[in-house]
Design an enzyme around this catalytic site. Structure first.
Site, mmCIF file in Angstrom:
data_model
loop_
_atom_site.group_PDB
_atom_site.id
_atom_site.type_symbol
_atom_site.label_atom_id
_atom_site.label_comp_id
_atom_site.label_asym_id
_atom_site.label_seq_id
_atom_site.Cartn_x
_atom_site.Cartn_y
_atom_site.Cartn_z
ATOM 1 C CG ASP A 59 10.518 42.596 36.524
ATOM 2 O OD1 ASP A 59 11.483 42.872 36.088
ATOM 3 O OD2 ASP A 59 9.956 43.476 37.459
ATOM 4 C CG ASN A 86 13.457 42.052 22.958
ATOM 5 O OD1 ASN A 86 14.221 42.550 21.930
ATOM 6 N ND2 ASN A 86 12.561 42.482 23.492
ATOM 7 C CB SER A 138 23.373 47.689 21.524
ATOM 8 O OG SER A 138 23.640 48.965 21.000
ATOM 9 C CE1 TYR A 153 20.414 49.808 25.613
ATOM 10 C CE2 TYR A 153 22.254 50.360 24.162
ATOM 11 C CZ TYR A 153 21.006 49.595 24.462
ATOM 12 O OH TYR A 153 20.464 48.845 23.342
#
Ligand code: NAP
Length: 229
Positions: A59, A86, A138, A153
């Site tokens: 985790d 990831n 991203s 995010y």
């Protein structure tokens, strides 16, 4: 001895496909998953394809979990040559509307998660003088692309991009640290309407994970091409 890769958040989606492609490329793959049952099931599905993949409970939002995973791998004599950060979460909302909890979650997983695993596994790469770190980021974390997307995010991925540049500047020799944008991929996060399958989403990540000595470091890539921070 063969190289070992550790992929975080690998029980499904892009991470699982990265494990498949790295194992097909001949690496010994450790599939990190926070849920032991989900990790075991995912690793078994790849083992059934004849691939060398084994699960580890990991985790990335927990100091204790990262430390104990590193300890277990050390105890069995496994050295991580390739780290793929990831694991990710995608909370919705704007700077002003998103819940505090969602900012904390995004930062804990998307940014501090990669920082924790880097601090746990990169020192051994530095000692050996060889290693590859791939931060799965991203375009939503790119200033040049407008920090588009949900606030928690986007901000956490921008921080992950900063970590990529900073760590790459600190590590010597043949330890390479890069970030990848997988594009818009059909996963639980990306949704069914996304334009890419996981095979394509994993491709640039796997390329960066297996770069030759002359390859780049400290860059941000999509479709194997450098993109702007
Ligand atoms: P996904 O299908 O939602 O998978 C996310 C993975 O992260 C799951 O395995 C999840 O585990 C794991 N995870 C979440 N929190 C974790 C934690 N604390 N510790 C360990 N694992 C944790 O998403 P995906 O689309 O494959 O995304 C993979 C990466 O690609 C993410 O970093 C994402 O931001 C990035 N990305 C995706 C897209 C896209 O279009 N899909 C686009 C750009 C970037 P559980 O199953 O236990 O929840």
């Amino acid at each position: 001895m063969g190289r070992t890769a550790l992929v975080t958040g690998a029980n499904r989606g892009i991470g699982l496909e990265v494990c498949r492609q790295l194992a097909r490329a001949g690496l010994d793959v450790v599939l990190g998953a926070r849920d032991p049952a989900a990790g075991a099931e995912a690793a078994a599905s790849l083992a059934a394809e004849g691939l060398r993949v084994r699960p580890q409970v990991l985790d990335v939002a927990s100091d204790a979990s990262v430390e104990s995973c590193a300890g277990r791998l050390r105890a069995e004599g496994t050295e991580v040559d390739v780290l793929v950060n990831n694991a990710g979460v995608y909370p919705e909302g704007t700077v002003l509307s998103a819940a505090w909890e969602d900012f904390r979650l995004a930062v804990e997983v998307n940014f501090l998660g990669a920082l924790r695993t880097s601090r746990a596994f990169v020192p051994a790469m530095v000692r050996k003088g060889h290693g590859r770190v791939v931060n799965v980021s991203s375009g939503y974390g790119s200033f040049a692309e407008g920090l588009d997307g949900p606030a928690a995010y986007a901000l956490s991925k921008a921080a992950l991009n900063a970590l990529t540049v900073k760590l790459a500047s600190e590590v010597p020799g043949d330890v390479k640290v890069n970030a990848a944008c997988p594009g818009w991929v059909r996963t639980r996060m990306g949704g069914a309407g996304a334009t890419r399958g996981v095979e394509k989403g994993a491709e640039t990540i796997v390329w960066l994970a297996t770069l030759p000595a002359g390859g780049p470091s400290g860059g941000f890539f999509r479709d194997r091409r450098r993109i702007a921070w």
